[in-house]
Design a protein around this motif. Structure first.
Motif: not given
Length: 410
Positions: A9-10, A18-19, A356-362
Motif C-alpha cells: 500500500i502506498f 510511504d510504503r 486492495d488486491e483481495e477486495g479489502r476496503i482502505l
C-alpha cells in the motif's frame, strides 16, 4: 493506492511517499511503514497525488508546482525502491488541483501506445479545465483537451476514474448548480457533461467509482445539505437513481471529503468524515467571520458505508470509534482563506478510498484530533496521516470473502 503485484500500500503526504506492508499472519494484522520517497523530496509543492496501475503495478506520484500551470511527476516499477522522472501533464495544463487516472483504452479506438494502459492528467485553470493523455505510461503527455469552461462547471473537479471498457469519468461539484460527471468514451479526445438530476451545488469535490460491470457510484455533499449522498447509474451517467442519504439511519448530520470505491457488481464502499451535530460543516472563518471557532463541539469520525446490492441498501460503520478525527469545524477554504490564517485548515484537501488486491476496503485521511483532544482536552488541530483497513466482513471482491460467521481479526 495498492500495488496489486506486491500487496504494498502506498501513502503520500506532502512530498513524502510511504510504503506499507501488512502481515495477516498475526491478529491484529501488523503494519510496517517504510519511507520510499523519490526524487521530489523537500520541494515546495502542493496537491500531492498518488495512483497505481492495478494491471502493471506501476506507481505514479504527482506534485503541483507554481509557474506555467504544470506538475512534476515520477513513477516507479520497482515497488517504490527507485523512481523515474516524467512530465506532469502537457504544455497546456491548469494551474490547480491536478489529478491522475489510469486504465484501459476503449475498444475500437485506434491509438498507438507503448504502455498497456492510458494515463490521464486533469487539472483546473482560471477559465476551463483540461485533460491530457499519456500513451507511454505517464512519461510524457499529449495535447490537452478542454473538458468544460467555467460557464458550464465550477473550477475544481474530483479525480478521474477509468472503467474496464475505457470510459473516463471526471466528477464535478457544480455544473449548472448541481453535481455532474464529465465523460469521455474516446480516450479523452472529446468530453460530455452528464448532470446528476436532483443534486445541488457541492462544497466538496465529489467522488466516482466504477464497478467491474460498469455500474457508477457517485458520492457527494451539497451546500446547505452537507450529508453523505450517493447516486447510482447503469448507463454511463445518462440516467441516475434517486439520491440516498447513507448516513440518515445513523444520525449523521454533516459529512465531508467523499471518497468512493467499487469492486464486483453490486459492491461498493463510501468513505467519509461525519458528525452527528447539525448545522454548517465548514469553518466559520471561511463563511466570512474574522476568526475560527476551534472550540465548537462537533466531533467528527471516519465512516464507511457499504452496499452489496448495487446501492439499494447501505450499512454504515464508524471506523474510528472512540477516537475522533477532528473536533470543531472543518475548513472548506483554500490557500489564503480566513480559516487557514486562523490555523484550522489542518485536514487539507484529499482523502481517498481504495480496495486492495483481495477486495479489502482502505481509507486514507488526516487525523486532526490526537492526544488530549480525543477525550475532550485541548484541541490539537494536527494533520497526522492515517490508514484504516478492513479487518472482517464481506469484501468488495466476493472471491475473497472470509467464511462466516467468524471472529473479527481485530
Amino acid at each position: 493506492d495498492v500495488n496489486t503485484q506486491t500487496s504494498s500500500i502506498f501513502f503520500i503526504a506532502g512530498t513524502e511517499v510511504d510504503r506499507v506492508k501488512f502481515d495477516d499472519g498475526v491478529s491484529p494484522a501488523r503494519d510496517t511503514w517504510e519511507d520510499k520517497t523519490g526524487t521530489l523530496s523537500g520541494l515546495q509543492t502542493s496537491d500531492p497525488i498518488l495512483v497505481a496501475d492495478r494491471d502493471t503495478g506501476r506507481i505514479f506520484a504527482s506534485q503541483l508546482v507554481l509557474g506555467p500551470g504544470n506538475s512534476i511527476q515520477e513513477y516507479s516499477d520497482t515497488d517504490g525502491e527507485s523512481w523515474e522522472p516524467s512530465i506532469g501533464g502537457s504544455f497546456k495544463a491548469g494551474l490547480d488541483h491536478q489529478a491522475l487516472g489510469v486504465g484501459p483504452y476503449p475498444a475500437g479506438v485506434q491509438i498507438p501506445h507503448t504502455y498497456p494502459n492510458a494515463v490521464y492528467y486533469c487539472s483546473q485553470d482560471l477559465y476551463a479545465a483540461y485533460c491530457s493523455r499519456s500513451d507511454n505510461g505517464g512519461v510524457t503527455f499529449g495535447a490537452s483537451v478542454p473538458v468544460y469552461t467555467l460557464l458550464e462547471c465550477g473550477g475544481l473537479h474530483g479525480h478521474p476514474k477509468v472503467a474496464a471498457d475505457g470510459t473516463v469519468y471526471l466528477p464535478n461539484k457544480g455544473c449548472n448548480g448541481g453535481q455532474a460527471l464529465i465523460v469521455s468514451e474516446d480516450a479523452g479526445q472529446s468530453w460530455q457533461i452528464r448532470a446528476i438530476p436532483g443534486s445541488g451545488q457541492g462544497r466538496w469535490d465529489p467522488s466516482v467509482a466504477v464497478a467491474a460491470d460498469g455500474t457508477l457510484y457517485v458520492g457527494y455533499m451539497e451546500q446547505g445539505n452537507d450529508k453523505a449522498m450517493v447516486v447510482v447509474s447503469h448507463d454511463k451517467g445518462l440516467t441516475w437513481s434517486p439520491p440516498i442519504d447513507v448516513g440518515a439511519p445513523y444520525g449523521i448530520r454533516n459529512a465531508v471529503f467523499p471518497a468512493i470505491v467499487a469492486g464486483d457488481p453490486q459492491r461498493a464502499a463510501y468513505f467519509f468524515l461525519g458528525t452527528t451535530k447539525p448545522g454548517h460543516s465548514g469553518d466559520p472563518a471561511s463563511m466570512g467571520n474574522t476568526t475560527a471557532d476551534p472550540a465548537d463541539d462537533a466531533y467528527w469520525y471516519a465512516y464507511v458505508a457499504m452496499t452489496y446490492d448495487g446501492g439499494a441498501n447501505w450499512t454504515v460503520r464508524d471506523v474510528t470509534p472512540g477516537d475522533p478525527v477532528q473536533r470543531g469545524a472543518i475548513c472548506d477554504g483554500g490557500f489564503n482563506s480566513p480559516c487557514e490564517a486562523a490555523g484550522t485548515r489542518n485536514l487539507l484537501d484529499f482523502n481517498d478510498a481504495i480496495m486492495d488486491e483481495e477486495g479489502r476496503i482502505l481509507g486514507a485521511f488526516a487525523d486532526g484530533c490526537t492526544g488530549p483532544c480525543v477525550t475532550g482536552g485541548t484541541n490539537s488541530l494536527t494533520e497526522n496521516g492515517v490508514i484504516v483497513r478492513q479487518a472482517s466482513g464481506r469484501r468488495l471482491l466476493a472471491a475473497h470473502d472470509p467464511p462466516e460467521p467468524t471472529i473479527p481479526g481485530t
